[in-house]
Motif scaffolding. Structure first.
Motif, PDB file in Angstrom:
ATOM      1  N   GLU A  54       2.768   5.262   8.806  1.00 49.79           N
ATOM      2  CA  GLU A  54       3.095   4.639   7.522  1.00 49.79           C
ATOM      3  C   GLU A  54       4.523   4.985   7.112  1.00 49.79           C
ATOM      4  O   GLU A  54       5.256   4.149   6.568  1.00 49.79           O
TER       5      GLU A  54
ATOM      6  N   PHE B 135      -2.171  -8.754   3.236  1.00 47.85           N
ATOM      7  CA  PHE B 135      -1.678  -7.775   4.205  1.00 47.85           C
ATOM      8  C   PHE B 135      -2.669  -7.739   5.359  1.00 47.85           C
ATOM      9  O   PHE B 135      -3.876  -7.663   5.132  1.00 47.85           O
TER      10      PHE B 135
ATOM     11  N   VAL C  77       2.795 -12.966  -1.560  1.00 51.70           N
ATOM     12  CA  VAL C  77       3.295 -11.969  -0.622  1.00 51.70           C
ATOM     13  C   VAL C  77       2.503 -12.047   0.672  1.00 51.70           C
ATOM     14  O   VAL C  77       1.268 -12.029   0.655  1.00 51.70           O
TER      15      VAL C  77
ATOM     16  N   ARG D 252      -1.277   7.984   3.416  1.00 46.01           N
ATOM     17  CA  ARG D 252      -1.131   6.529   3.239  1.00 46.01           C
ATOM     18  C   ARG D 252      -0.211   6.129   2.094  1.00 46.01           C
ATOM     19  O   ARG D 252      -0.071   4.938   1.788  1.00 46.01           O
TER      20      ARG D 252
ATOM     21  N   THR E 272       4.021   0.381  -0.673  1.00 42.25           N
ATOM     22  CA  THR E 272       4.423  -0.946  -0.207  1.00 42.25           C
ATOM     23  C   THR E 272       3.627  -2.025  -0.931  1.00 42.25           C
ATOM     24  O   THR E 272       4.194  -3.021  -1.406  1.00 42.25           O
ATOM     25  N   GLY E 273       2.313  -1.813  -1.034  1.00 40.51           N
ATOM     26  CA  GLY E 273       1.472  -2.784  -1.738  1.00 40.51           C
ATOM     27  C   GLY E 273       1.879  -2.942  -3.187  1.00 40.51           C
ATOM     28  O   GLY E 273       1.987  -4.060  -3.705  1.00 40.51           O
ATOM     29  N   VAL E 274       2.158  -1.818  -3.852  1.00 38.53           N
ATOM     30  CA  VAL E 274       2.559  -1.862  -5.265  1.00 38.53           C
ATOM     31  C   VAL E 274       3.898  -2.581  -5.410  1.00 38.53           C
ATOM     32  O   VAL E 274       4.062  -3.473  -6.249  1.00 38.53           O
TER      33      VAL E 274
ATOM     34  N   GLU F 144       1.605  -2.351   9.922  1.00 40.35           N
ATOM     35  CA  GLU F 144       1.696  -1.690  11.226  1.00 40.35           C
ATOM     36  C   GLU F 144       0.319  -1.346  11.786  1.00 40.35           C
ATOM     37  O   GLU F 144       0.211  -0.948  12.954  1.00 40.35           O
ATOM     38  N   SER F 145      -0.706  -1.470  10.988  1.00 45.65           N
ATOM     39  CA  SER F 145      -2.066  -1.194  11.452  1.00 45.65           C
ATOM     40  C   SER F 145      -3.025  -1.673  10.373  1.00 45.65           C
ATOM     41  O   SER F 145      -2.610  -1.971   9.249  1.00 45.65           O
TER      42      SER F 145
ATOM     43  N   LEU G 104       2.579  -9.903   4.331  1.00 51.47           N
ATOM     44  CA  LEU G 104       3.234  -8.847   5.100  1.00 51.47           C
ATOM     45  C   LEU G 104       2.351  -8.436   6.261  1.00 51.47           C
ATOM     46  O   LEU G 104       1.155  -8.162   6.074  1.00 51.47           O
TER      47      LEU G 104
ATOM     48  N   ASN H 282      -4.422  -0.015   2.918  1.00 54.89           N
ATOM     49  CA  ASN H 282      -3.793   0.811   1.886  1.00 54.89           C
ATOM     50  C   ASN H 282      -2.749   0.032   1.092  1.00 54.89           C
ATOM     51  O   ASN H 282      -2.499   0.344  -0.073  1.00 54.89           O
ATOM     52  N   MET H 283      -2.150  -0.961   1.711  1.00 52.69           N
ATOM     53  CA  MET H 283      -1.291  -1.877   0.950  1.00 52.69           C
ATOM     54  C   MET H 283      -2.155  -2.644  -0.050  1.00 52.69           C
ATOM     55  O   MET H 283      -1.761  -2.857  -1.206  1.00 52.69           O
TER      56      MET H 283
ATOM     57  N   ILE I 103      -0.858   6.490  -9.064  1.00 57.59           N
ATOM     58  CA  ILE I 103      -1.934   6.087  -8.158  1.00 57.59           C
ATOM     59  C   ILE I 103      -2.120   7.204  -7.146  1.00 57.59           C
ATOM     60  O   ILE I 103      -1.150   7.700  -6.574  1.00 57.59           O
TER      61      ILE I 103
ATOM     62  N   TYR J 170      -4.882  -1.500  -1.321  1.00 61.09           N
ATOM     63  CA  TYR J 170      -5.205  -0.501  -2.357  1.00 61.09           C
ATOM     64  C   TYR J 170      -4.091  -0.454  -3.404  1.00 61.09           C
ATOM     65  O   TYR J 170      -4.349  -0.454  -4.604  1.00 61.09           O
ATOM     66  N   GLY J 171      -2.844  -0.443  -2.932  1.00 62.34           N
ATOM     67  CA  GLY J 171      -1.707  -0.388  -3.850  1.00 62.34           C
ATOM     68  C   GLY J 171      -1.564  -1.661  -4.674  1.00 62.34           C
ATOM     69  O   GLY J 171      -1.375  -1.613  -5.888  1.00 62.34           O
TER      70      GLY J 171
ATOM     71  N   ARG K 220       5.499  -4.639  -3.306  1.00 64.42           N
ATOM     72  CA  ARG K 220       5.499  -6.059  -2.951  1.00 64.42           C
ATOM     73  C   ARG K 220       4.846  -6.891  -4.049  1.00 64.42           C
ATOM     74  O   ARG K 220       5.276  -8.010  -4.319  1.00 64.42           O
TER      75      ARG K 220
ATOM     76  N   ILE L  16      -5.083   0.248   9.025  1.00 64.47           N
ATOM     77  CA  ILE L  16      -5.100   1.350   8.045  1.00 64.47           C
ATOM     78  C   ILE L  16      -4.015   1.097   7.001  1.00 64.47           C
ATOM     79  O   ILE L  16      -4.253   1.191   5.798  1.00 64.47           O
ATOM     80  N   ALA L  17      -2.834   0.759   7.474  1.00 64.78           N
ATOM     81  CA  ALA L  17      -1.748   0.475   6.543  1.00 64.78           C
ATOM     82  C   ALA L  17      -2.095  -0.751   5.694  1.00 64.78           C
ATOM     83  O   ALA L  17      -1.895  -0.751   4.475  1.00 64.78           O
TER      84      ALA L  17
ATOM     85  N   ALA M 138       2.193   3.185   2.509  1.00 63.90           N
ATOM     86  CA  ALA M 138       1.533   1.879   2.574  1.00 63.90           C
ATOM     87  C   ALA M 138       1.088   1.460   1.172  1.00 63.90           C
ATOM     88  O   ALA M 138       1.253   0.305   0.772  1.00 63.90           O
ATOM     89  N   VAL M 139       0.545   2.411   0.423  1.00 54.76           N
ATOM     90  CA  VAL M 139       0.118   2.104  -0.950  1.00 54.76           C
ATOM     91  C   VAL M 139       1.337   1.685  -1.776  1.00 54.76           C
ATOM     92  O   VAL M 139       1.308   0.680  -2.498  1.00 54.76           O
TER      93      VAL M 139
ATOM     94  N   HIS N  15       7.120   3.127   9.496  1.00 57.93           N
ATOM     95  CA  HIS N  15       7.177   1.669   9.293  1.00 57.93           C
ATOM     96  C   HIS N  15       7.684   1.282   7.913  1.00 57.93           C
ATOM     97  O   HIS N  15       8.382   0.274   7.775  1.00 57.93           O
TER      98      HIS N  15
END
Ligand SMILES: Cc1ncc(C[n+]2csc(CCOP(=O)(O)OP(=O)(O)O)c2C)c(N)n1
Ligand code: SF4
Lengths: 351, 245
Positions: B104, A26, A50, B71, B77-79, A55-56, A52, A62-63, B65, A65-66, B81, A58-59, B74-75, B107
């Protein structure tokens, strides 16, 4: 056996990440690392990964992070202003004990700064990016080959210690082309029993979290992390020693500037100045022991960086202020020349 | 002994920290019931926000989580994806979703990210003690609008469903509330649809629940519901703002 190919730094870095098992990327465009994203956009869909564009920054972080929280090997890449935006997320990644790789192809700063190579984010990288008592592993490659090799190391150590790892490059390493042997694709899988991947109704729920409202619990949590940091400081520092054993003047430099230092040292040696190089490969953990060892014989140190002098603090602390440490550097995107370093060496030799 | 109600399996058997009369508890229960009904607890990952519901990670039995303030999309989205076969939801307050996390939210919505967002709009910052939120009503008194929100100074509230409804990404944008039993039933249906959409791969679903914060509104639970009906619902009309069939 992998074959030798000629690749641009940023693209080699991206390919090395994929081969190290990176499943998710990301990012948000910024010069001088945009080729990382462009390469990922092309390659990731072909390897079932993946890509992606967020949008920033920051995003993007955090993606990460997820994705990391749910068990994926993942990476984001940016350059200085973008890394500042990622600071909050990096702090959360530290606090939640998540493995992830973050690349900073550093450019000049502060503010929007410039787009030419610089090393002015040393403090930011090594003094704990983001708030709180936390560290990240910081690797400073000096060549494309080393950057690719360190990518696997960064992912492996991030998983091993459950913490973020940074590849601190610079615009020069990202943009140049060099022959490189790409690493073999990683085959091992790492067990992540802590990850939030769904309970399948077979276990208690996993919680990925950095919040501890009870001070004693938060302190315990931070202390446990620092026990790992102590272990890392004991076992993970890496440093190249180049003509160091008999050196009177020891230069400390990392990344791209260390290459210029090597040319300067060759010229200096030809003039009879016994100069050598200590090149930290890990900026955190800093290779204190190696520096301290050489402080026993070196008369003086010269720290060379593409900034106003940041690592110099760590050099002074590592040698416990036992020798004078001078500085030579350029900043703002200007790359120091071997002759500028040589002039400084001559001046020091004359003292 | 009579059983008053069965606790949904997806809801942890712990007492929550929510104030009396706060809708957070009801909404948690509805989310858990929907997870139970769809039989997805084992493959669901929830994202808790920063706000009064930060401890939601303790209250749901699925994997959870905790995200930084704003955020969560976005988090999520990460999970999602990284794990497209899992069910991912966020649970967010208005400050989280419509102030600090606006980018976030917008988007994730416009990407049509295949997640479910539970948005609790209580027109105030609950956790930090009652400051103005992006959804605080004109004239509403909060700690940081002590003379009532003056829209000339503080700007106007954001209607999130309406704002997002111009985007092509969302599969469902619906505003509900929990002041009456029929409304709670509607809210449950909307949340269920939000999860079903995800299972069917339809994309981004956001269910806005107009909620109370008796504590920071300075009202009793009963009075808070009255205030919600008189002030919140006219400004934030219930209904479906976008639905992809
Ligand atoms: C980056 C950051 N800024 C500010 C805060 C402080 N903070 C915590 S909760 C909150 C507002 C939460 O309000 P809302 O999202 O409306 O949720 P509620 O508490 O009302 O349920 C704020 C500003 C924070 N934790 N992190
Ligand atoms: S402060 Fe408000 S939002 Fe928070 S738990 Fe209490 S009533 Fe609910």
């Amino acid at each position: 056996m992998s074959e030798k190919v000629i690749m641009k730094g940023n693209e080699a870095l991206a390919e090395a990440a994929i081969r190290a098992g990176c499943k998710c990327f990301f990012g948000y465009p910024i010069t001088p690392q945009t080729e990382v994203a462009a390469y990922m956009a092309k390659r990731m869909p072909k390897v079932g990964g993946v890509y992606l564009q967020a949008e920033s920054e920051i995003a993007a972080i955090n993606m990460i992070y997820g994705a990391a929280a749910s068990g994926a090997r993942c990476m984001t890449s940016s350059s200085s202003p973008g890394i500042s935006l990622k600071a909050e997320g990096i702090s959360y990644i530290c606090g939640a004990d998540l493995p992830a790789v973050i690349v900073n192809m550093t450019r000049g700063g502060p503010g929007l700064g410039g787009i030419q190579p610089a090393q002015s984010d040393y403090y930011q990288a090594t003094r704990g990016l983001g708030h709180g008592d936390a560290r990240l592993l910081v690797f400073a490659p000096a060549s494309i080959q080393e950057m690719c090799d360190l990518m696997t190391t960064a992912f492996d150590l991030a998983d091993k210690y459950r913490m973020p790892a940074m590849i601190l490059g610079d615009g020069a390493i990202g943009q140049m082309m060099e022959p490189v042997i790409l690493p073999e694709p990683a085959t091992r899988t790492i067990d992540k029993p802590w990850a939030a991947t769904g309970t399948e109704l077979k276990r208690a729920h996993n919680i990925v979290n950095s919040l501890y409202l009870q001070p004693d619990q938060l302190e315990d949590n931070v202390r446990a992390r620092f026990e790992r940091y102590v272990q890392i400081e004991a076992t993970e520092p890496r440093c190249e020693e180049y003509l160091a054993d008999d050196a009177d003047i020891l230069i400390t430099a990392y990344g791209i500037s260390s290459r210029i230092v090597k040319s300067a040292i060759k010229k200096a040696r030809a003039e009879g100045i016994k100069a050598g190089l200590l090149r930290p490969i890990t900026l955190w953990p800093f290779p204190k022991a190696v520096l301290k060892k050489h402080a026993a014989h070196a008369k003086a140190f010269l720290d060379v960086e593409l900034n106003m002098g940041q690592m110099i603090d760590d050099v002074r602390m590592a040698i416990e202020y036992a020798r004078p440490v001078e500085f030579a550097g350029r900043t703002g995107g200007i790359i120091i020349t071997p002759d500028e370093i040589l002039a400084k060496l001559r001046e020091m030799e004359a003292k | 002994m009579s059983v008053v109600f069965d606790r949904p399996h997806a809801l942890a058997d712990v007492s929550t920290h929510y104030c009396p009369g706060c809708f957070h508890g009801i909404i948690h229960r509805l989310v858990a019931e929907c997870i139970d009904e769809l039989g997805i607890e084992g493959k669901t990952i929830g994202i808790a926000p920063v706000g009064c519901s930060v401890l939601a990670y303790n209250y749901f039995n699925c994997d959870m989580i905790q995200a930084a303030h704003g955020r969560a999309p976005a988090v999520a989205t990460g999970v999602k994806r990284a794990n497209p076969d899992k069910v991912v939801f966020t649970y967010q307050g208005d400050g989280d979703l419509a102030a600090i996390g606006t980018a976030e939210t917008v988007h994730a919505a416009t990407r049509g990210e295949n997640i479910t967002v539970i948005f609790v709009n209580n027109a105030i910052y609950g956790m930090t003690g009652g400051q103005m939120a992006p959804t605080t009503l004109p004239g509403q008194i909060t700690q940081t609008t002590p003379f009532g929100r003056d829209v000339k100074e503080a700007g106007n509230p954001i209607r999130v469903c309406e704002l997002l409804s111009s985007l092509d990404g969302p599969a469902l944008l619906q505003r509900v509330t929990c002041d009456t039993v029929p409304h709670i039933r509607d809210a449950r249906k909307a949340i269920l649809k939000g999860f079903q959409n995800q299972l069917e791969g339809k994309g981004f679903s956001l269910i806005e629940v107009v909620s109370t914060c008796p504590t920071n509104w300075g009202l009793s639970p009963v009075k808070a519901i009255e205030w919600l009906r008189q002030n919140m619902l006219p400004y934030y009309p219930l209904g479906v703002y976008k639905e992809v069939k």
